[in-house]
Structure formats: structure tokens, C-alpha cells
Scaffold this motif. Structure first.
Motif, mmCIF file in Angstrom:
data_model
loop_
_atom_site.group_PDB
_atom_site.id
_atom_site.type_symbol
_atom_site.label_atom_id
_atom_site.label_comp_id
_atom_site.label_asym_id
_atom_site.label_seq_id
_atom_site.Cartn_x
_atom_site.Cartn_y
_atom_site.Cartn_z
ATOM 1 N N HIS A 32 -5.997 -11.883 4.195
ATOM 2 C CA HIS A 32 -6.391 -11.172 5.420
ATOM 3 C C HIS A 32 -7.774 -11.557 5.925
ATOM 4 O O HIS A 32 -8.017 -11.582 7.133
ATOM 5 N N GLY A 44 4.115 -14.868 3.284
ATOM 6 C CA GLY A 44 5.048 -13.756 3.110
ATOM 7 C C GLY A 44 6.002 -14.021 1.956
ATOM 8 O O GLY A 44 6.252 -13.135 1.128
ATOM 9 N N ARG A 76 5.148 -8.757 7.882
ATOM 10 C CA ARG A 76 3.824 -8.151 7.686
ATOM 11 C C ARG A 76 2.744 -9.230 7.715
ATOM 12 O O ARG A 76 1.669 -9.034 8.248
ATOM 13 N N SER A 77 3.059 -10.387 7.137
ATOM 14 C CA SER A 77 2.082 -11.490 7.147
ATOM 15 C C SER A 77 1.858 -11.987 8.575
ATOM 16 O O SER A 77 0.726 -12.292 8.960
ATOM 17 N N GLU A 132 2.193 -10.258 11.272
ATOM 18 C CA GLU A 132 1.505 -9.230 12.061
ATOM 19 C C GLU A 132 -0.015 -9.304 11.891
ATOM 20 O O GLU A 132 -0.762 -8.959 12.803
ATOM 21 N N THR A 133 -0.443 -9.755 10.733
ATOM 22 C CA THR A 133 -1.890 -9.927 10.542
ATOM 23 C C THR A 133 -2.401 -11.044 11.456
ATOM 24 O O THR A 133 -3.493 -10.941 12.025
ATOM 25 N N HIS A 155 6.832 2.851 13.841
ATOM 26 C CA HIS A 155 6.102 1.891 12.999
ATOM 27 C C HIS A 155 6.977 0.645 12.884
ATOM 28 O O HIS A 155 7.602 0.385 11.852
ATOM 29 N N SER A 187 4.845 -5.416 15.311
ATOM 30 C CA SER A 187 3.424 -5.397 15.691
ATOM 31 C C SER A 187 3.166 -4.324 16.735
ATOM 32 O O SER A 187 2.665 -4.602 17.831
ATOM 33 N N ARG A 200 -7.060 -3.300 10.779
ATOM 34 C CA ARG A 200 -6.088 -2.653 11.662
ATOM 35 C C ARG A 200 -6.724 -2.120 12.927
ATOM 36 O O ARG A 200 -6.241 -2.345 14.017
ATOM 37 N N ARG A 250 8.162 -0.777 9.266
ATOM 38 C CA ARG A 250 7.156 -0.883 8.200
ATOM 39 C C ARG A 250 7.335 0.130 7.067
ATOM 40 O O ARG A 250 7.020 -0.180 5.928
ATOM 41 N N ILE A 278 1.614 0.933 2.044
ATOM 42 C CA ILE A 278 1.881 0.132 3.232
ATOM 43 C C ILE A 278 1.356 -1.294 3.087
ATOM 44 O O ILE A 278 1.804 -2.194 3.761
ATOM 45 N N ARG A 279 0.382 -1.492 2.215
ATOM 46 C CA ARG A 279 -0.257 -2.816 2.180
ATOM 47 C C ARG A 279 0.576 -3.855 1.450
ATOM 48 O O ARG A 279 0.869 -3.682 0.286
#
Lengths: 88, 326
Positions: free
Chosen positions: B14, B37, B79-80, B82-83, B124, B127, B167, B295, B324-325
Motif C-alpha cells: 500500500h 492479489g 481489493r488490490s 482498489e488501492t 460496500h 471502489s 482510505r 467487500r 477488512i484489510r
């Protein structure tokens, strides 16, 4: 401001609105010094309904910085808050 | 030991890898994200197994074992990605905006032209926070009704710091207005005041109800179960006359491009719970269509929603910031 909103009837109108429109339980009776927040009578949504009613009925605007529990503790406190706004 | 390694990997990805690659050509940036991911999916066995378990418990026979495995892999990939999305919002946000096709903006424009503001609901899902920020970058006056996990008193200071960095900062970058914090005493009135100014309120429908919300939840059919939800958004719409729109941002199969879709106004007349149920049915359908986009496929969230019991599972119910992480 309507005539009926003046003086002691302000308490009566607010009490009637909360008792009939927000709580709506048969036989429910509310005193003017009943704590509205601790007793769960007022939550976020019922507060919205109450503020809409107050603004329409008494011609006041409740700004965000005055939306604090201290101004809505009891009917007496609400009336004191409204009178202070009307007096400004 | 393993937990420390997972956390270290999280921080390296991140805060080192993503800032380095996010502004490179999109196929490369998102290519790195999906490989990360896949790596994270392999590395984080505990989360992988937990997500597989809750998918099986909640969606049952809707997914075959092979599909479940693919959804879990895609969950980590998304999730990856979305970062990377959040990082590409930096500056004008154009790096992300040119990868997103927007459909239904006319519904927002029509709602604002009517002068009563609009309530944009989502979940949720994908993105989602970036989608709101993109709308802000287009000039729409957006205010979020939200509670960020870093605001919770129980989270560790270091987690609060990273949450704010990762975030909150990028996704509110394009929003001119401060968030309305869910659970505030006057949250509904504050939201109504925003709508009176003919602006947009955005709110997620699938959030967990907490004592801080100061409202009575109702039980609603959701994902093959009964979830505790707050239908307050409908009450606000009925009082203010603001239309309720629903939006989702979905990622395309190439992992780079996304489509932000905004629905026409939902009917909100009549019974509050019935109207809320209609909105939630749209969310339910979106999750079933693209389960990896959602999510909260974690035990803690689903237990708190009332969809799964806390007992009888082999996974501990973790705190929210742990769950969530990935």
C-alpha cells in the motif's frame, strides 16, 4: 409565527407533536421535563421530524452547529432554545 | 510471526509499491495489482479460508466449489486494484476518471434540476468511495454520510494513521464538504440540510448498525438471511422529497476499466420498510451478480449484520479493522 406558537402553548404543541406523531403509543403521556434522549424518545430520525415541525410551526431555522443534545434534552429545554432564537 | 508478515506485506504494497506503479500505464499498474492479489490470496490462508467459508454459508449452492475459489481469488485481486484506484485519484483524479465509464449521470442532473437534492445509495461494493470522489471531481456537490474505521476509539493509533492515509485522504480528495459522521446526534437533520441546499448525499445501505446509530433497526431479507438494517434513508427521502438513486461501480474483465452505473429514482412512497426493501433488493442482486465486488465477505461483518451466528464457526470473529484489510 402562528398565534398558537406563542407563550405556554409552545410547550403544548411540541408535547402533542412528540406524543402523537413521533411516539404514537396509545395512552402515552409525556411531561415537559421528561428526558427525551435518555428515554429513547428522540433519535436521529425523530429529531429530523421534530426539527421539520419546529421550523414550520415556529418559523425558526436550526443550523447544524445548534443541533446538539443540549438543545433537545426536554420539551422545556427545546422551548427555551426556540424562545432564545425568536428573541434574537 | 505470520500475522506480522501479513501486515508488513500490506504496508509494503500500500505504501511503497502502489505509489510507485499507480501512475504508470494502466495495464501495468493493474497488472501488478492482480499479481499482488494472487500473492496475497496465497499468503493469507486464514482470510482465504474464512471468505470461502462465509461464501458457502451465505450463498450456499449458488456457487459451485470452483466458482467459489474464483470469487475468493477475485476478491483479493479487486481489493488490490482498489488501492491503485484510490492512488490514481490524486491530483485532478483524471488518471482514474479516464478508466471509468459513467452511465446515468443524467439522473443526478435531473434530480438536482428539480431542486431537492438527491440521495445516492450504494453498498460496500468495489471502489465505492472512489466512485463518490469521481462524482465530486466532476463538480457534483457530494457529502458522505459515513463512519471511517480510523474514527473508532478502539482501533490502534497506527491503524488509524494508515486508514486515514490510505482510505480517507484519497477518496475525499474531491469532495468539498466534510463528511457527516454516522452516529452523530443530528445526522438526519444534517443530511436533510444538505439536500435542502440541492446537493448530493451519499450513503451505504449495507452498513452495520451500532449503538451509536441511535435508531431501531429492522429485519430485512438480504442474501438468503435476515439482516438488521436502518431504513432511515427512506424516511429522509420522504420528508425532504429528495429522490433516491442507487449506484454501483463494477470492474471490467480486463481489471483496468470500470463502469459506474447510476439508477433512475427508486420509488420511496408508502411504507418505509417496504421502500427500503426494494432498494436493498437491488443491492442484493448486484452482490449475487458480482460477489467478489462486495467487500464484507468476512465473518465479523456478517455476524454483526445478523446474517450469520457468531457461535459454531472455526473462525474467530475479528474486530472490524482486522477483518477488512487484505
Amino acid at each position: 409565527m402562528s398565534e398558537s406558537s406563542k407563550g405556554g402553548s409552545m410547550e403544548f404543541l411540541i408535547n402533542a407533536h412528540i406524543s402523537h406523531e413521533l411516539v404514537d403509543k396509545p395512552g402515552f403521556s409525556l411531561k415537559n421535563d421528561t428526558p427525551l434522549l435518555e428515554s429513547g424518545i428522540l433519535n436521529s430520525l425523530s429529531l429530523l421530524k421534530l426539527v421539520v415541525f419546529l421550523e414550520k410551526q415556529f418559523g425558526v431555522v436550526v443550523p447544524a452547529d445548534e443541533l446538539v443534545p443540549d438543545n433537545f434534552k426536554t420539551i422545556d429545554v427545546i422551548c427555551a432554545y426556540l424562545r432564545s432564537k425568536q428573541g434574537r | 510471526m505470520r500475522f506480522g508478515f501479513l501486515r508488513a506485506e500490506f504496508i509494503v504494497y500500500h505504501f511503497i509499491i502502489v505509489p510507485l506503479v499507480a501512475f504508470l500505464p494502466a495495464y501495468f499498474a493493474y497488472g501488478v495489482a492482480i499479481r499482488r492479489g494472487d500473492f496475497r490470496c496465497w499468503l493469507d490462508k486464514s482470510s482465504r479460508e474464512e471468505i470461502t467459508y462465509v461464501l458457502e454459508r451465505v450463498l450456499g449452492g449458488q456457487l459451485s466449489p470452483e466458482e467459489r475459489t474464483r470469487v475468493v481469488r477475485d476478491f483479493f485481486r479487486l481489493r488490490s486494484c482498489e488501492t491503485v484506484d484510490a492512488m490514481r485519484l490524486a491530483g485532478s483524479g483524471r488518471s482514474l476518471a479516464r478508466l471509468v465509464k459513467m452511465r446515468g449521470l443524467e439522473h443526478i442532473e435531473a434530480a438536482l434540476a428539480a431542486g431537492k437534492g438527491a440521495i445516492l445509495c450504494s453498498a460496500h461494493f468495489g471502489s465505492v468511495n472512489c466512485s463518490f470522489s469521481l462524482l465530486g471531481s466532476l463538480g457534483f456537490p457530494v457529502t458522505l454520510v459515513a463512519r471511517w474505521s480510523y474514527e473508532d476509539d478502539h482501533s490502534f493509533p497506527i491503524l488509524r494513521f494508515f486508514d486515514r492515509l490510505e482510505r480517507n485522504k484519497p477518496v475525499v480528495h474531491h469532495l468539498d464538504h466534510p463528511n457527516i459522521r454516522r452516529g452523530n446526534f443530528g445526522v438526519a437533520v444534517e443530511a436533510a440540510n444538505v439536500l435542502r441546499r440541492d446537493e448530493l448525499i451519499v450513503i451505504l445501505l449495507d452498513h452495520i448498525v451500532t449503538a451509536a446509530d441511535r435508531a431501531q433497526p429492522v429485519e430485512i431479507d438480504f442474501l438468503n438471511g435476515q439482516a438488521s438494517m436502518l431504513p432511515g434513508v427512506i424516511t429522509i427521502a420522504q420528508i425532504t422529497g429528495a429522490p433516491v438513486l442507487i449506484s454501483f461501480m463494477r470492474r471490467a474483465a480486463d481489471w483496468r476499466h470500470q463502469v459506474l452505473e447510476i439508477s433512475p429514482p427508486m420509488p420511496v412512497e408508502g411504507d418505509t420498510v417496504t421502500a427500503f426493501r426494494r432498494c436493498l433488493a437491488v443491492v442484493d442482486a448486484a452482490i449475487r451478480r458480482d460477489p467478489a465486488h462486495w467487500r464484507p465477505w468476512k465473518l465479523s461483518h456478517l455476524v454483526k449484520m445478523g446474517l450469520l451466528p457468531a457461535e459454531g464457526t472455526r473462525f474467530p470473529v475479528q474486530s472490524e479493522e482486522e477483518s477488512i484489510r487484505v
